[in-house]
Design a protein around this motif. Structure first.
Motif, PDB file in Angstrom:
ATOM      1  N   ASP A 298      -5.765  -1.337  -5.029  1.00  7.20           N
ATOM      2  CA  ASP A 298      -5.269  -1.890  -3.767  1.00  7.20           C
ATOM      3  C   ASP A 298      -6.217  -2.979  -3.269  1.00  7.20           C
ATOM      4  OD1 ASP A 298      -4.026  -2.440  -1.426  1.00  7.20           O
ATOM      5  OD2 ASP A 298      -3.965  -0.375  -0.699  1.00  7.20           O
ATOM      6  N   GLU A 299      -5.838  -4.206  -3.439  1.00  9.61           N
ATOM      7  CA  GLU A 299      -6.642  -5.361  -3.040  1.00  9.61           C
ATOM      8  C   GLU A 299      -8.119  -5.135  -3.335  1.00  9.61           C
ATOM      9  OE1 GLU A 299      -5.577  -7.483   0.314  1.00  9.61           O
ATOM     10  OE2 GLU A 299      -3.692  -6.431   0.659  1.00  9.61           O
TER      11      GLU A 299
ATOM     12  N   THR B 101       0.833  -1.200   0.000  1.00  7.73           N
ATOM     13  CA  THR B 101       0.000   0.000   0.000  1.00  7.73           C
ATOM     14  C   THR B 101       0.869   1.252   0.000  1.00  7.73           C
ATOM     15  OG1 THR B 101      -1.768  -1.160   1.134  1.00  7.73           O
ATOM     16  CG2 THR B 101      -1.799   1.227   1.262  1.00  7.73           C
TER      17      THR B 101
END
Ligand SMILES: Nc1ncnc2c1ncn2[C@@H]1O[C@H](COP(=O)(O)OP(=O)(O)OP(=O)(O)O)[C@@H](O)[C@H]1O
Ligand SMILES: [Mg+2]
Lengths: 314, 372
Positions: free
Chosen positions: B166-167, B51
């Motif tokens: 992000d995910e 991240t």
């Protein structure tokens, strides 16, 4: 209808509901109905009122005396609310964005004044803004003025008093709604090209609107109704709505007229509660509402708002 | 085009980037170039700095050291709103008070595009993600997968040079996840925007990416195609992080001319192949994936070539394959995965069976002992 947490035993539930309804009925609905009733009765010579229906009281309110009082009150309440909002928003914003461990302490600073009787706090203001008060002495010591400014017993003094007394009622609901705002949304707005000002305008402001409306209601309505602040700081010159109503009941012994004025105030309150509800619905989708509880958990914002001015008078 | 991504001019470049939070380092020394149109995945365990890399690229954090170049331009100090980079946030971060349409139009409005252009582009993107019918809904009236699509539409409508994700699937259930993986991969091929994708699911990383960067503790431990990462891990961390792997202890005994070595592996002499340089007497590790191992019941084994002898501890049937846990006579425990041979349905592995174990020559990976 108030929804009880847990929804446990139905007997407890029924009990809780009936107590709540009883409370509402006995202390909110009945007095309001009584007030409404008195407002359409005639004034008696010896009694406070006589059982003869009339709309005369409301007609009297349309006269120049009351309209003047109403106009002055609304204007003052409006500016007090505006200043509370402009001062309270950045204030609440910074508390809400402070480190989590600091927040309770900062909030405490907002609440501490409530621990002192507000009447005493209002008198204490005289020490600050009076002719021999701190403000004047400071300005004279600095050589900025030669003679004391006349602040006491003006509209401005009342305005200062109202703003000071009611600021916490603006800060608390604002804090609640700003604190709940997901900062990811602001990141998303900036990611999509919004500078911080536009992110505030397009995201923060609309999403904290329920807090803004709640805060404005909690400041505007009491500043119409509070009578001790104008009486202490404004002297007897400019009568405001709260003083007018108080006088009808306690001085002029004209209960029906006082009741009619009260009814008008209550109507304004209901209208504003409706506005609050609308604004919360617009921002719905976020389950929990502002300090007032709002519609999300079935509480009645009007009732709670109505309770708070009394708290301010305590 | 994507076969040699690094030779094309990079769309984003991180040069010697480090990030410290106080005294703890989130990133050490990141050098990363991503080619235009590439689908790159950052893969790594929780807290390894994935991240943080995205937030440095999007501009929400600034590096403690190093610089970032977007399309050749230094953006190290540019504010997020000034970067032609968009993000699909993990929790989507859709604006709850706006309709799907207004969410998607937000970026274009911020760029002060004309009404007509906004209208055209928003409807085109909504069509692309199959959300045009739900344009008037508020985000809370959408399912998780639909919110996901809106979040992607809201980002790609701006034609960013780079899309960061992000995910994005972590909130979706398994089936939807698989479906969205395919959809996103197709979308990326169609629109040709460079994607930087974050996940800690290696299957997801392998399925979607042109290249995968495997990270650990603030460093990129290996970067390459899915196949390279899986078949040619450069260190033990990568080897262990992506799938199961067996590690055998060995000592090089001599070096042969053709890039091959002889070595003593678990007490037996073997011929090993490696592109790496080793010296005689050096201790090394020999890495073998379970599916690269060939297990023979002892009585069926031809006993030619190089092999170990051992015993089956457990056989776990998994449908198309069987996982065999076994112990070599040297005491080393290994795991092998065998496909069922349809010509030989009778074959069965039972605990206690003696086996011979070998592998296809050249499929082993040899690392020096330090490559932790
Ligand atoms: N704002 C911050 N302050 C202090 N430390 C931080 C901050 N943000 C991240 N870190 C630390 O930096 C390291 C990397 O964090 P990062 O969020 O990049 O990890 P990640 O790879 O995205 O992990 P995950 O898979 O759990 O999301 C972690 O050790 C984390 O604790
Ligand atoms: Mg992360």
């Amino acid at each position: 209808m108030p929804r009880l947490p847990g929804g446990g035993g139905s007997a407890f539930r029924a009990f809780g509901i009936s107590v709540t309804w009883f409370w509402l009925g006995a202390f909110a609905l009945l007095p309001s109905l009584a007030l409404l009733l008195v407002s359409v009765l005639d004034r008696g010579e010896l009694d406070f009122f006589i059982p003869a229906l009339t709309l005369g009281n409301y007609r009297e309110l349309l006269g120049p005396v009351f309209l003047r009082v109403l106009w002055d009150s609304v204007r003052l309440a409006f500016f007090s609310t505006l200043v509370c909002l402009l001062a309270g928003y950045p204030f609440a914003y910074h508390i809400a964005r402070a480190r989590p461990k600091w927040r309770p302490w900062l909030l405490l600073l907002v609440i501490i004044p409530f621990w002192t009787n507000s009447l005493i706090r209002t008198y204490a203001l005289i020490l600050i803004i009076g002719a021999q008060g701190m403000v004047n002495r400071l300005l004279m010591a600095l050589g900025l003025i030669d003679a004391p400014l006349v602040i006491m017993y003006t509209d401005f003094a009342v305005f200062v008093g109202l703003t000071y007394t009611l600021l916490p009622f603006m800060v608390l609901p604002l804090y609640a709604s700003i604190e709940k705002l997901d900062t990811n949304l602001l990141d998303a707005a900036r990611d999509l090209g919004a500078g911080s000002l536009r992110a505030f305008w397009h995201i923060t402001l609309p999403l904290t609107l329920p807090g803004i409306v709640a805060g404005c209601m909690l400041v505007f309505l009491p500043s119409l109704g509070i009578f001790y602040v104008p009486e202490i700081l404004g002297g007897a010159k400019n009568m405001l709505l709260g003083t007018f109503i108080k006088n009808q009941f306690l001085v002029a012994n004209n209960w029906p007229l006082g009741a009619a004025a009260s009814a008008v105030l209550t109507l304004a309150l209901i209208l504003m509660a409706g506005l609050y509800r609308l604004s919360s619905l617009r921002v719905a989708g976020r389950e929990k509402k502002g300090l007032l509880g709002g519609n999300g958990d079935g509480k009645n914002p009007r009732r709670e708002a109505a309770n708070l001015p009394e708290a301010a008078l305590r | 085009m994507l076969d040699t991504p690094v030779s094309a001019p990079p769309i984003i470049e991180l040069r010697g980037v480090a990030k410290y939070y106080g005294s703890t380092a989130a990133l050490h020394n990141i050098n990363l170039s991503i080619a235009n149109g590439e689908f790159l995945t950052l893969l790594g365990p929780s807290g390894c700095g994935k991240t943080t890399i995205l937030r440095l690229i999007s501009g929400f954090e600034s590096p403690s050291r190093g610089e970032l170049l977007l399309n050749g331009e230094d953006i190290t100090d540019a504010a997020p709103e000034r970067r032609q980079v968009n993000t699909v946030f993990q929790n989507y971060a859709l604006f709850p008070h706006m309709s799907v349409w207004d969410n998607v139009a937000f970026g274009l409005k911020m760029q002060r595009r004309s009404r007509a252009e906004i209208s055209d582009r928003v409807s085109e993107v909504l069509r692309r993600v199959h959300m045009e019918a739900l344009a008037d809904r508020k985000p809370r009236q959408l399912s998780g997968g639909q919110q996901q699509r809106v979040a992607i539409a809201r980002a790609i409508v701006n034609n960013p040079l780079l899309l960061l994700l992000d995910e994005p699937f972590s909130a979706l259930d398994f089936k939807l996840r698989k479906q969205m993986q395919l959809e996103i991969k197709h979308l990326q091929r169609q629109i040709g925007i460079t994607f930087v994708f974050v996940t800690h699911d290696q299957e997801e990383a392998f399925a979607m990416s042109d290249r995968v960067a495997v990270m650990n503790e603030g460093e990129i431990r290996q970067i390459g195609s899915s196949q390279e990462i899986y078949e040619e891990p450069e260190n033990l961390f990568v080897a262990h992080f992506v799938g199961e792997i067996n590690v055998l202890e060995a000592t090089i005994t001599s070096r042969l001319d053709d890039g091959a070595y002889t070595a003593n592996v678990e007490g037996k002499d073997f011929k090993l192949r490696s592109k790496r340089e080793f010296e005689a007497g050096e201790d090394v590790k020999v890495l073998l994936r379970p599916e690269d191992l060939i297990v023979y019941l002892e009585n069926e084994h031809p006993f030619t070539g190089q092999f170990f002898l051992g015993r089956i501890d457990e056989a776990i049937y998994k449908g198309a394959t069987v996982d065999i846990l076994l112990t070599l006579d040297s005491g080393r425990k290994l795991q092998a995965a065998e496909f069922f041979n349809e010509d030989d349905v009778d074959i069965s592995y039972s605990p206690g069976d003696r086996v011979a174990l070998s592998w296809v020559e050249g499929w082993e990976v040899v690392l020096d002992s330090e490559g932790e």
